[in-house]
Every structure is written in C-alpha cells, then in structure tokens.
Design an enzyme around this catalytic site. Structure first.
Site, PDB file in Angstrom:
ATOM      1  N   SER A  55      44.879  31.100  39.969  1.00  0.00           N
ATOM      2  CA  SER A  55      44.386  31.808  41.151  1.00  0.00           C
ATOM      3  C   SER A  55      44.253  30.914  42.385  1.00  0.00           C
ATOM      4  O   SER A  55      44.167  31.424  43.499  1.00  0.00           O
ATOM      5  CB  SER A  55      43.043  32.469  40.857  1.00  0.00           C
ATOM      6  OG  SER A  55      42.039  31.494  40.643  1.00  0.00           O
ATOM      7  N   HIS A  95      37.153  28.917  43.567  1.00  0.00           N
ATOM      8  CA  HIS A  95      37.802  29.639  44.663  1.00  0.00           C
ATOM      9  C   HIS A  95      37.363  29.080  46.008  1.00  0.00           C
ATOM     10  O   HIS A  95      36.415  28.322  46.105  1.00  0.00           O
ATOM     11  CB  HIS A  95      37.511  31.140  44.585  1.00  0.00           C
ATOM     12  CG  HIS A  95      38.348  31.851  43.567  1.00  0.00           C
ATOM     13  ND1 HIS A  95      38.160  33.164  43.246  1.00  0.00           N
ATOM     14  CD2 HIS A  95      39.375  31.424  42.791  1.00  0.00           C
ATOM     15  CE1 HIS A  95      39.030  33.534  42.317  1.00  0.00           C
ATOM     16  NE2 HIS A  95      39.774  32.481  42.020  1.00  0.00           N
ATOM     17  N   ASP A 123      36.778  38.137  46.206  1.00  0.00           N
ATOM     18  CA  ASP A 123      36.183  38.065  44.877  1.00  0.00           C
ATOM     19  C   ASP A 123      35.070  39.068  44.616  1.00  0.00           C
ATOM     20  O   ASP A 123      34.409  38.979  43.578  1.00  0.00           O
ATOM     21  CB  ASP A 123      35.627  36.655  44.636  1.00  0.00           C
ATOM     22  CG  ASP A 123      36.725  35.627  44.481  1.00  0.00           C
ATOM     23  OD1 ASP A 123      37.872  36.019  44.231  1.00  0.00           O
ATOM     24  OD2 ASP A 123      36.418  34.429  44.605  1.00  0.00           O
TER      25      ASP A 123
END
Length: 180
Positions: A55, A95, A123
C-alpha cells in the site's frame, strides 16, 4: 549430520550443558534489553516494524524494515509517514498523513487523516467504526529510515510456520552444541 549433533550433545557433561543453556539465556535477555533500550531512546512502543503490504509503494515495498521514532514534542506534519494502530486491529498500519485538522483554543487538538501512497482512497475505511480522524494517541511511530527487504524473513516466518520452527530449531541446536 543429525547423528553428529546428538553425539556432541551426549559428550557434554552437565556443566557444559548448563553453560550453553545460560549462554542462550543471556543472548535472549540481551536482545530484550536492546529492544527496551530502543523503546526508551526512540519514544516508540515499537521502534522497528516491517511493511506487510504494497500500500505504500513506491516509497516502501513489502518486506522493508522501518525505523521509527515517536517524540511527543514533534507535531505531525502533512506528508509524514506514520505507523498507527486502530482499535480492533492487532497489526499496525504504515501510511502517509494527507490532511491535518487543528482545533484552536483551550483544548487545542490536532487530528489527521492518512492514506497509503498506492491506495485510491483515504484510510477512513480502516479506522475504528465511527472514527474519522487519527490522533497522536493512535500513532506508534514515525518513519525515520528503512532497510529494503530485510523484513522478508519475518514475513516468511509468519506465513510459513514450519519455516519459523526450522529456523528456531537450528538456532537452538547451534547454541547448544557451539562450544565457544
């Protein structure tokens, strides 16, 4: 080969076996002390993490080992890569911070929104039900450096338990029969 290992173990007297066992205990306790020391120095409950998914590509790839810090006096900034835990999930997520939401006044708070570089949406779908923003309490650490693909061993050990047990058995036998 295996017979030689058992022969070496049979030749050891109790004192040698106890010495090897204590050496193994010292190795394990030293590793734990180093880990706890890193926790204190970095301010992070987990100073080292492995990236488990794609990701964050192209910034980080699956298997990259990240080094984290989490100092309370440093504000979160847009563009910074954070590792955070979400209620109900055991595994932290790596992230990038996309947006900040600051509330001024007596109880000034900073909330932020994250997104994986390789993901199309933010998210919010990963957060706990009803949670729209993250706070500093959710952050495990902030990425400060990395080693590419070094964490693949950890991923293989988790995905293939027999591989993990084979490595641990080899290490244990090595410690027991190594005479130095």
């Amino acid at each position: 080969m295996l017979q030689n290992i058992f022969d070496d173990l049979k030749r050891m007297n109790k004192r040698q076996f106890l010495y090897q066992f204590l050496s193994f205990g010292m190795i394990v306790s030293s590793a734990l002390m180093i880990w706890k020391g890193l926790m204190v120095v970095t301010g992070s409950e987990s100073p080292i993490v492995v990236v488990l998914s794609g990701s964050m590509e192209p910034a980080f790839h699956r298997g990259d080992l990240l080094f984290l810090t989490n100092y309370e006096n440093e504000p979160v900034r847009v563009g910074e890569i954070v590792v955070f835990k979400v209620e109900g999930r055991d595994i932290p997520i790596v992230h990038r911070v996309m947006k900040l939401h600051e509330k001024e006044g007596y109880n000034s708070t900073v909330k932020f929104l994250t997104k994986g570089d390789n993901n199309s949406a933010d998210d919010r779908g990963l957060y706990a039900p009803g949670q729209l923003w993250l706070t500093n309490d959710d952050v495990v650490g902030r990425a400060r450096g990395f080693l590419p693909y070094v964490g693949m061993v950890t991923i293989y050990m988790n995905e293939y338990p027999k591989f993990k047990y084979a490595i641990l058995a080899c290490l244990g036998l090595y410690v027991l029969i190594h005479r130095e």
